[in-house]
Design a protein around this motif. Structure first.
Motif, PDB file in Angstrom:
ATOM      1  N   LEU A   1      82.574  12.760  20.533  1.00 34.84           N
ATOM      2  CA  LEU A   1      82.912  12.305  22.242  1.00 34.84           C
ATOM      3  C   LEU A   1      82.765  13.504  22.613  1.00 34.84           C
ATOM      4  CD1 LEU A   1      82.416  10.023  24.417  1.00 34.84           C
ATOM      5  CD2 LEU A   1      84.537   9.618  23.610  1.00 34.84           C
ATOM      6  N   ALA A   2      84.309  13.809  22.129  1.00 39.69           N
ATOM      7  CA  ALA A   2      84.594  15.546  22.901  1.00 39.69           C
ATOM      8  C   ALA A   2      84.262  16.339  22.647  1.00 39.69           C
ATOM      9  CB  ALA A   2      86.366  16.197  22.077  1.00 39.69           C
ATOM     10  N   ALA A   3      82.949  16.895  21.703  1.00 38.39           N
ATOM     11  CA  ALA A   3      82.060  18.164  22.602  1.00 38.39           C
ATOM     12  C   ALA A   3      80.685  17.528  22.843  1.00 38.39           C
ATOM     13  CB  ALA A   3      81.708  18.124  20.688  1.00 38.39           C
ATOM     14  N   GLY A   4      80.502  16.942  22.682  1.00 37.73           N
ATOM     15  CA  GLY A   4      79.355  15.893  23.471  1.00 37.73           C
ATOM     16  C   GLY A   4      77.824  15.584  22.493  1.00 37.73           C
ATOM     17  N   LEU A   5      77.493  14.199  22.280  1.00 33.34           N
ATOM     18  CA  LEU A   5      75.933  13.949  21.360  1.00 33.34           C
ATOM     19  C   LEU A   5      75.578  14.877  22.122  1.00 33.34           C
ATOM     20  CD1 LEU A   5      76.527  10.080  22.006  1.00 33.34           C
ATOM     21  CD2 LEU A   5      77.378  11.622  19.960  1.00 33.34           C
TER      22      LEU A   5
ATOM     23  N   GLU B   1      94.462   3.249  15.986  1.00 31.34           N
ATOM     24  CA  GLU B   1      93.278   4.469  15.442  1.00 31.34           C
ATOM     25  C   GLU B   1      93.658   5.662  16.373  1.00 31.34           C
ATOM     26  OE1 GLU B   1      92.286   6.282  13.203  1.00 31.34           O
ATOM     27  OE2 GLU B   1      90.763   4.399  12.643  1.00 31.34           O
ATOM     28  N   ARG B   2      93.815   6.856  15.941  1.00 31.59           N
ATOM     29  CA  ARG B   2      94.425   8.142  16.735  1.00 31.59           C
ATOM     30  C   ARG B   2      93.314   9.243  16.050  1.00 31.59           C
ATOM     31  NH1 ARG B   2      97.315   4.317  18.465  1.00 31.59           N
ATOM     32  NH2 ARG B   2      99.216   4.747  19.289  1.00 31.59           N
ATOM     33  N   PRO B   3      92.940   9.788  17.424  1.00 29.98           N
ATOM     34  CA  PRO B   3      92.264  11.491  16.385  1.00 29.98           C
ATOM     35  C   PRO B   3      92.650  11.885  15.529  1.00 29.98           C
ATOM     36  CG  PRO B   3      93.395  11.564  18.649  1.00 29.98           C
ATOM     37  CD  PRO B   3      94.037  10.325  17.841  1.00 29.98           C
TER      38      PRO B   3
ATOM     39  N   THR C   1      89.604  15.100  13.181  1.00 33.81           N
ATOM     40  CA  THR C   1      89.797  13.764  13.329  1.00 33.81           C
ATOM     41  C   THR C   1      88.582  13.161  13.459  1.00 33.81           C
ATOM     42  OG1 THR C   1      88.438  14.564  15.673  1.00 33.81           O
ATOM     43  CG2 THR C   1      90.570  15.113  15.975  1.00 33.81           C
ATOM     44  N   GLY C   2      87.227  13.528  12.858  1.00 35.50           N
ATOM     45  CA  GLY C   2      86.727  12.961  12.864  1.00 35.50           C
ATOM     46  C   GLY C   2      84.980  12.710  13.214  1.00 35.50           C
ATOM     47  N   PRO C   3      84.282  12.114  13.213  1.00 32.40           N
ATOM     48  CA  PRO C   3      83.169  12.014  14.003  1.00 32.40           C
ATOM     49  C   PRO C   3      83.465  10.580  15.636  1.00 32.40           C
ATOM     50  CG  PRO C   3      82.029  12.130  11.900  1.00 32.40           C
ATOM     51  CD  PRO C   3      83.763  11.901  11.910  1.00 32.40           C
TER      52      PRO C   3
ATOM     53  N   MET D   1      87.720   7.357  22.065  1.00 33.71           N
ATOM     54  CA  MET D   1      86.975   7.827  20.572  1.00 33.71           C
ATOM     55  C   MET D   1      85.603   6.491  21.108  1.00 33.71           C
ATOM     56  SD  MET D   1      88.819   4.121  18.251  1.00 33.71           S
ATOM     57  CE  MET D   1      87.150   3.920  17.402  1.00 33.71           C
ATOM     58  N   MET D   2      84.561   7.001  19.848  1.00 34.81           N
ATOM     59  CA  MET D   2      83.067   6.713  20.512  1.00 34.81           C
ATOM     60  C   MET D   2      82.772   5.047  19.703  1.00 34.81           C
ATOM     61  SD  MET D   2      80.482   9.479  18.702  1.00 34.81           S
ATOM     62  CE  MET D   2      79.139   8.122  18.953  1.00 34.81           C
ATOM     63  N   HIS D   3      82.131   4.247  21.231  1.00 33.47           N
ATOM     64  CA  HIS D   3      82.112   3.338  20.806  1.00 33.47           C
ATOM     65  C   HIS D   3      81.535   3.381  19.184  1.00 33.47           C
ATOM     66  CE1 HIS D   3      80.738  -1.212  21.744  1.00 33.47           C
ATOM     67  NE2 HIS D   3      79.943  -0.690  21.081  1.00 33.47           N
ATOM     68  N   MET D   4      81.577   2.234  18.559  1.00 37.31           N
ATOM     69  CA  MET D   4      81.494   1.758  17.053  1.00 37.31           C
ATOM     70  C   MET D   4      79.950   0.839  16.849  1.00 37.31           C
ATOM     71  SD  MET D   4      84.843   0.020  15.531  1.00 37.31           S
ATOM     72  CE  MET D   4      84.532  -1.458  15.616  1.00 37.31           C
TER      73      MET D   4
END
Length: 315
Positions: A194-198, A242-244, A187-189, A219-222
């Motif tokens: 976000l899924a894994a936790g910062l 946009e999709r993961p 999916t990319g960063p 998704m994360m805030h740009m």
């Protein structure tokens, strides 16, 4: 007036069958159709995917019929433009297919960490916060379809004999990338972090999120200058489509590499000098906005060059 006459002048030797770009679409349609039928019970909502493919086949056949009735440059252009426009439908479709498989971001993020010792996608935007730099990054990333359009139309109006080949190379490159995206669910960063936790990402811990993206697409805030024109444009584009999916390799970098080489092949300095700076911005922007890992960019450069040289020889 001459341009208009050239557009509607009947071809002396019209193409009878599908052109290369359409055959590339048909091959991808059949391949993914088989995958849908095989994985029918695992897909959340497969029926719209089938109907979408039926509509695409019908539109392609309809424009082929129009060309056969009026075989001219204008109707040929419409056939190519349709396939380019449909890429916006095919792209999110890769997410519908690949999310039934286990996510692989933890593998790519771990490899990224082992190569660089940190996550470039996490640190790049933190180190470069200047509004002008931010806007340049978003300009580069948002130039993707503009570059495609300008290269395609340059060949159409200035090197028509190579127009069909050019369309074939661009469309086939896209579909090859889409096959990879279906087979490699990365999916990319912007989604994985976000899924894994910062906190985990900052500590160098990259958990396997399994089938998390089967039910999540947040998704994360740009990062960057939020009041910028190009920032807001990309924010809107991401919200709309946009999709993961589609992280490795970076098709943005790969296809832009193909477009750069097509520009170089055209021997048009103005075209090359339009594409080259935006290509360079694209390579950095994909990591800056956290759409890709740095290794995705390197893979995009390599695969883009390979696709160009291989596909150029096929027509």
């Amino acid at each position: 007036m001459k341009i208009i006459r050239d557009l509607v002048r009947i071809d002396k030797k019209p193409r009878r069958g599908l052109i290369g770009a359409e055959w590339a679409m048909v091959a991808y349609l059949v391949l993914t159709l088989l995958l849908i039928l095989i994985t029918w019970t695992k897909l959340p909502d497969p029926e719209p995917m089938l109907w979408g493919r039926f509509h695409i086949a019908a539109m392609t056949a309809a424009l082929w019929a129009v060309y056969r009735m009026v075989p001219c440059r204008l109707t040929m252009l419409c056939r190519v433009v349709l396939q380019l426009a449909l890429l916006s439908w095919w792209y999110p479709d890769t997410f519908d297919l690949n999310r039934i498989f286990p996510n692989l971001d933890h593998v790519f993020a771990s490899f990224e960490q082992s190569v660089f010792g940190y996550q470039p996608a996490l640190e790049f935007a933190r180190c470069w916060t200047n509004p002008v730099f931010s806007e340049l990054m978003y300009l580069g990333y948002s130039s993707y379809f503009f570059l495609m359009i300008i290269v395609v139309f340059y060949y159409f109006f200035n090197r028509y004999a190579e127009f069909e080949r050019t369309a074939f190379v661009i469309l086939t490159s896209f579909f090859i990338y889409y096959v990879i995206f279906v087979a490699l669910p990365v999916t990319g960063p912007q989604f994985y972090y976000l899924a894994a936790g910062l906190d985990n990402i900052a500590a160098g811990v990259f958990p396997h999120v399994g089938d998390y993206f089967l039910t999540h697409d947040e998704m994360m805030h740009m990062p960057g200058y939020e009041d910028g024109l190009f920032y807001r444009f990309m924010e809107y584009a991401h919200a709309a489509g946009e999709r993961p999916t589609a992280a490795f390799p970076s098709s943005h970098v790969g296809v832009t590499t193909v477009l750069l080489l097509l520009s170089w092949r055209s021997r048009s300095r103005p075209l090359l000098w339009i594409v080259l700076p935006l290509f360079l911005l694209m390579c950095f922007a994909t990591v800056y906005i956290r759409a890709h890992y740095a290794i995705d960019v390197l893979a995009g450069l390599i695969t883009g060059a390979l696709l160009y040289y291989i596909l150029q020889s096929k027509l």
